[in-house]
Scaffold this motif. Structure first.
Motif, PDB file in Angstrom:
ATOM      1  N   TYR A   1      45.410 -37.094  64.713  1.00 47.91           N
ATOM      2  CA  TYR A   1      45.705 -35.763  65.246  1.00 47.91           C
ATOM      3  C   TYR A   1      45.046 -35.565  66.607  1.00 47.91           C
ATOM      4  CZ  TYR A   1      46.941 -34.862  60.332  1.00 47.91           C
ATOM      5  OH  TYR A   1      47.491 -34.922  59.068  1.00 47.91           O
ATOM      6  N   ARG A   2      43.808 -35.990  66.721  1.00 51.08           N
ATOM      7  CA  ARG A   2      43.120 -35.870  68.017  1.00 51.08           C
ATOM      8  C   ARG A   2      43.797 -36.724  69.082  1.00 51.08           C
ATOM      9  NH1 ARG A   2      38.572 -36.146  64.496  1.00 51.08           N
ATOM     10  NH2 ARG A   2      38.260 -38.362  65.010  1.00 51.08           N
ATOM     11  N   LEU A   3      44.206 -37.922  68.681  1.00 50.54           N
ATOM     12  CA  LEU A   3      44.874 -38.818  69.619  1.00 50.54           C
ATOM     13  C   LEU A   3      46.185 -38.222  70.107  1.00 50.54           C
ATOM     14  CD1 LEU A   3      45.142 -41.589  71.014  1.00 50.54           C
ATOM     15  CD2 LEU A   3      46.189 -42.452  68.899  1.00 50.54           C
ATOM     16  N   LEU A   4      46.970 -37.676  69.208  1.00 52.05           N
ATOM     17  CA  LEU A   4      48.246 -37.076  69.594  1.00 52.05           C
ATOM     18  C   LEU A   4      48.044 -35.982  70.641  1.00 52.05           C
ATOM     19  CD1 LEU A   4      49.962 -36.857  66.096  1.00 52.05           C
ATOM     20  CD2 LEU A   4      50.795 -38.196  68.039  1.00 52.05           C
ATOM     21  N   LYS A   5      47.058 -35.146  70.419  1.00 50.24           N
ATOM     22  CA  LYS A   5      46.821 -34.054  71.373  1.00 50.24           C
ATOM     23  C   LYS A   5      46.273 -34.572  72.700  1.00 50.24           C
ATOM     24  CE  LYS A   5      44.525 -31.653  68.206  1.00 50.24           C
ATOM     25  NZ  LYS A   5      43.774 -30.541  67.554  1.00 50.24           N
ATOM     26  N   ALA A   6      45.522 -35.665  72.642  1.00 50.22           N
ATOM     27  CA  ALA A   6      44.911 -36.194  73.860  1.00 50.22           C
ATOM     28  C   ALA A   6      45.915 -36.894  74.763  1.00 50.22           C
ATOM     29  CB  ALA A   6      43.778 -37.158  73.495  1.00 50.22           C
ATOM     30  N   ILE A   7      46.978 -37.468  74.182  1.00 50.88           N
ATOM     31  CA  ILE A   7      47.888 -38.274  74.987  1.00 50.88           C
ATOM     32  C   ILE A   7      49.115 -37.518  75.467  1.00 50.88           C
ATOM     33  CG2 ILE A   7      47.121 -40.403  73.884  1.00 50.88           C
ATOM     34  CD1 ILE A   7      49.698 -40.413  72.256  1.00 50.88           C
TER      35      ILE A   7
ATOM     36  N   ALA B   1      49.145 -52.370  69.667  1.00 55.41           N
ATOM     37  CA  ALA B   1      47.849 -51.708  69.517  1.00 55.41           C
ATOM     38  C   ALA B   1      47.783 -51.065  68.141  1.00 55.41           C
ATOM     39  CB  ALA B   1      47.649 -50.645  70.601  1.00 55.41           C
ATOM     40  N   ASP B   2      46.585 -50.933  67.629  1.00 57.29           N
ATOM     41  CA  ASP B   2      46.327 -50.252  66.360  1.00 57.29           C
ATOM     42  C   ASP B   2      46.008 -48.802  66.684  1.00 57.29           C
ATOM     43  OD1 ASP B   2      45.303 -49.252  63.943  1.00 57.29           O
ATOM     44  OD2 ASP B   2      44.488 -51.215  63.383  1.00 57.29           O
ATOM     45  N   VAL B   3      46.849 -47.880  66.258  1.00 55.50           N
ATOM     46  CA  VAL B   3      46.657 -46.474  66.631  1.00 55.50           C
ATOM     47  C   VAL B   3      45.392 -45.886  66.030  1.00 55.50           C
ATOM     48  CG1 VAL B   3      49.136 -46.140  66.906  1.00 55.50           C
ATOM     49  CG2 VAL B   3      48.060 -45.565  64.722  1.00 55.50           C
ATOM     50  N   ARG B   4      44.770 -46.582  65.079  1.00 57.39           N
ATOM     51  CA  ARG B   4      43.529 -46.089  64.492  1.00 57.39           C
ATOM     52  C   ARG B   4      42.336 -46.270  65.427  1.00 57.39           C
ATOM     53  NH1 ARG B   4      44.361 -49.489  59.040  1.00 57.39           N
ATOM     54  NH2 ARG B   4      44.796 -51.009  60.703  1.00 57.39           N
ATOM     55  N   THR B   5      42.527 -47.078  66.465  1.00 61.95           N
ATOM     56  CA  THR B   5      41.445 -47.306  67.426  1.00 61.95           C
ATOM     57  C   THR B   5      41.921 -47.214  68.871  1.00 61.95           C
ATOM     58  OG1 THR B   5      41.831 -49.702  67.288  1.00 61.95           O
ATOM     59  CG2 THR B   5      40.147 -48.779  65.839  1.00 61.95           C
ATOM     60  N   TRP B   6      43.192 -47.021  69.085  1.00 64.71           N
ATOM     61  CA  TRP B   6      43.795 -47.056  70.427  1.00 64.71           C
ATOM     62  C   TRP B   6      43.295 -45.899  71.290  1.00 64.71           C
ATOM     63  CZ3 TRP B   6      48.976 -44.874  72.220  1.00 64.71           C
ATOM     64  CH2 TRP B   6      49.406 -45.505  73.402  1.00 64.71           C
ATOM     65  N   GLN B   7      42.943 -46.199  72.526  1.00 65.66           N
ATOM     66  CA  GLN B   7      42.492 -45.181  73.472  1.00 65.66           C
ATOM     67  C   GLN B   7      43.167 -45.425  74.831  1.00 65.66           C
ATOM     68  OE1 GLN B   7      38.210 -44.058  73.287  1.00 65.66           O
ATOM     69  NE2 GLN B   7      38.009 -45.720  71.808  1.00 65.66           N
ATOM     70  N   PRO B   8      44.417 -45.013  74.982  1.00 67.78           N
ATOM     71  CA  PRO B   8      45.122 -45.239  76.249  1.00 67.78           C
ATOM     72  C   PRO B   8      44.530 -44.405  77.377  1.00 67.78           C
ATOM     73  CG  PRO B   8      46.383 -43.787  74.838  1.00 67.78           C
ATOM     74  CD  PRO B   8      45.222 -44.267  74.012  1.00 67.78           C
ATOM     75  N   ASP B   9      44.754 -44.844  78.605  1.00 63.31           N
ATOM     76  CA  ASP B   9      44.193 -44.150  79.761  1.00 63.31           C
ATOM     77  C   ASP B   9      45.260 -43.354  80.514  1.00 63.31           C
ATOM     78  OD1 ASP B   9      45.656 -46.213  80.790  1.00 63.31           O
ATOM     79  OD2 ASP B   9      44.017 -47.112  81.937  1.00 63.31           O
ATOM     80  N   ARG B  10      46.275 -42.897  79.799  1.00 65.42           N
ATOM     81  CA  ARG B  10      47.327 -42.116  80.420  1.00 65.42           C
ATOM     82  C   ARG B  10      47.884 -41.104  79.412  1.00 65.42           C
ATOM     83  NH1 ARG B  10      53.260 -44.467  80.647  1.00 65.42           N
ATOM     84  NH2 ARG B  10      53.471 -42.199  80.631  1.00 65.42           N
ATOM     85  N   ARG B  11      48.802 -40.243  79.885  1.00 65.59           N
ATOM     86  CA  ARG B  11      49.443 -39.253  79.030  1.00 65.59           C
ATOM     87  C   ARG B  11      50.967 -39.356  79.138  1.00 65.59           C
ATOM     88  NH1 ARG B  11      46.214 -33.455  79.587  1.00 65.59           N
ATOM     89  NH2 ARG B  11      44.388 -34.049  78.352  1.00 65.59           N
TER      90      ARG B  11
END
Length: 212
Positions: A127-133, A97-107
């Motif tokens: 930064y937002r992705l890191l906090k979200a996952i 996956a490309d982390v610039r667009t990746w949106q996983p559904d888990r943490r």
């Protein structure tokens, strides 16, 4: 979000680099993450973004028994991660996956990113992705080259453009609302494969996310 003028922003560039007999950045883990691993509870679920061949997730699975996930956009890199997992029976998943667009559904219990080269707008997403996952009370371990690396007396490695360098103040602002955020600009001597070797100016972040 890829930059057509920068080959390194495309997976094809990295696929070619990773198609070699020896691991591109060595087989040992990130020295920074190795020093922070004591913070992780047993049997943690950990993800690394831009993990390359998965050297750090593999080490966390092998040495600490964590369940690790390696995320990268290079299939050639992930092929090595899968080989290590199969040969050693590691609890290691490889996700293309490309982390610039990746949106996983888990943490996960912890997220890692080391020396991932992104532009400023892409880093804001990261930064937002890191906090979200990361689950509440979990950990983020991150390391990048900082701007001084290009202008100071350091060994030549890493990005050649200033917009790929990460200022410490930017990282502090990104994680200012978290439960604990230690962000340090430090000089280190890297020994992580043939391409991360020598004196370097880096910024390191150890972040514990806010509890729910």
């Amino acid at each position: 979000m890829s930059d057509p003028s920068r080959p390194s922003s495309h997976p094809e560039f990295w696929n070619v680099r990773y198609e070699r007999d020896e691991p591109l950045f060595g087989a040992e883990p990130s020295a920074f993450v190795e020093g922070q691993a004591h913070r992780l509870p047993p049997q943690s679920e950990i993800v690394e973004l831009g993990a390359g061949e998965g050297r750090t997730p593999a080490w966390l699975a092998r040495e600490h028994g964590h369940h690790a996930t390696a995320v990268d956009f290079s299939e050639a890199a992930l092929a090595t991660a899968r080989e290590w997992a199969t040969a050693e029976g590691l609890a290691l998943d490889a996700v293309q996956a490309d982390v610039r667009t990746w949106q996983p559904d888990r943490r996960w219990d912890a997220a890692i990113v080391t020396f991932l080269q992104l532009r400023p707008k892409e880093r804001a997403w990261l930064y937002r992705l890191l906090k979200a996952i990361v689950r509440p009370g979990g950990w983020i371990f991150a390391e990048w080259f900082r701007p001084a690396h290009l202008s100071g007396d350091y060994d030549r490695m890493g990005p050649s453009r200033m917009d790929r360098m990460v200022p410490a103040d930017e990282v502090r602002r990104a994680f200012a609302d978290e439960r604990h955020a230690c962000v340090e600009a430090v000089d280190v001597d890297l020994h992580e494969g043939p391409h991360l070797r020598g004196a370097a100016a880096v910024v390191r972040a150890t972040v514990r996310t806010a509890a729910s």
